[in-house]
Scaffold this active site. Structure first.
Site, mmCIF file in Angstrom:
data_model
loop_
_atom_site.group_PDB
_atom_site.id
_atom_site.type_symbol
_atom_site.label_atom_id
_atom_site.label_comp_id
_atom_site.label_asym_id
_atom_site.label_seq_id
_atom_site.Cartn_x
_atom_site.Cartn_y
_atom_site.Cartn_z
ATOM 1 N N CYS A 109 86.145 69.021 134.257
ATOM 2 C CA CYS A 109 84.987 68.679 135.087
ATOM 3 C C CYS A 109 85.418 68.289 136.502
ATOM 4 C CB CYS A 109 84.153 67.598 134.410
ATOM 5 S SG CYS A 109 82.514 67.402 135.145
ATOM 6 N N HIS A 217 83.083 70.065 129.053
ATOM 7 C CA HIS A 217 83.643 68.835 128.472
ATOM 8 C C HIS A 217 84.165 69.065 127.052
ATOM 9 C CE1 HIS A 217 82.633 65.839 131.559
ATOM 10 N NE2 HIS A 217 81.664 66.676 131.861
ATOM 11 N N GLU A 219 86.346 67.486 125.531
ATOM 12 C CA GLU A 219 86.686 66.224 124.866
ATOM 13 C C GLU A 219 85.541 65.691 124.007
ATOM 14 O OE1 GLU A 219 84.274 64.769 128.263
ATOM 15 O OE2 GLU A 219 85.731 66.383 127.992
#
Length: 239
Positions: A109, A217, A219
């Protein structure tokens, strides 16, 4: 175990500056990459990149509400552009030093945008204002799970790193951002595109070590997504 430095945000709460990284990054490094997560603060006097590189086996550059200062790529700040110039002063030199030294890195990001700027690229400050582009901004007034839920598909470059490490040709990603790559930095390769043509992932062919930047994202709930699992597994294997 190997050690991964996670670049932190610097934010002010109740008049006090704090350094933070969302737990999702910490968990993905620990469980997905199999490494010890260590937080790297962005301070008023930036830490020496050489000292940081000596302390870790790899680096993860996180997302953040703030944006890279437009002055760093020849732009002028637009209304609604939240900045964190202390973070810029830490991350951009650290990115360049990590690449030069051959330290594995994963940029997510804001980190993805930092990577592009650090190597000489530029950013669009408000993608939704560009004719023909999707509105990539996060939805408002929804739960976190919906906010970070799948947003749009991306097509992976068939000869790219992402396709190689995942075995996939396309995927749904949880991309939420209002800025994005304008001019791609020299040397970077576009690894994935959104349906509107926006670059959503990059690599650096010929890099001395693993290097991947993604606008989305991975994660977030990484263990539930095959592409995210592949990204963190490959990052961990490179340490």
């Amino acid at each position: 175990m190997k050690r991964v430095g996670i670049v932190c945000d610097r934010r002010v709460f109740d008049g006090m500056a704090v350094h933070q990284a969302n737990d999702e990054y910490v968990a993905a490094v620990r469980d997905g990459a199999g490494a010890i997560p260590l937080l790297i603060p962005s301070t008023d006097m930036p830490l020496n990149p050489a000292d940081l590189l000596a302390a870790v086996d790899g680096l993860l550059f996180t997302g953040a509400p703030s944006n890279v200062a437009p002055s760093l790529y020849g732009g002028t700040p637009r209304p609604g552009t939240e900045l964190d110039e202390m973070r810029d002063a830490t991350t951009l030199p650290l990115l360049r030093a990590a690449i030069q030294s051959g330290k594995p890195l994963l940029a997510i990001c804001r980190g993805f945008q930092e990577l592009n700027v650090a190597l000489g690229g530029s950013l669009h400050q408000h993608l939704h204002e560009i004719p023909g582009r999707l509105d990539h901004r996060e939805p408002s007034d929804v739960s976190r799970d919906k906010e970070y839920g799948p947003a749009h598909p991306v097509v992976l470059a068939p000869d790219g790193l992402l396709a190689e490490l995942s075995g996939m040709s396309d995927a749904m990603v949880n991309s939420l951002h209002h800025q994005g790559v304008d001019r791609l930095a020299p040397g970077l390769k576009a690894e994935a595109h959104a349906p509107d043509g926006q670059i959503e992932a990059v690599s650096l062919p010929g890099a001395k070590a693993f290097l991947l930047g993604v606008q989305w994202h991975p994660e977030w709930a990484f263990a539930q997504d095959p592409l995210s699992v592949a990204i963190f597994r490959a990052f961990g294997a490179s340490l």
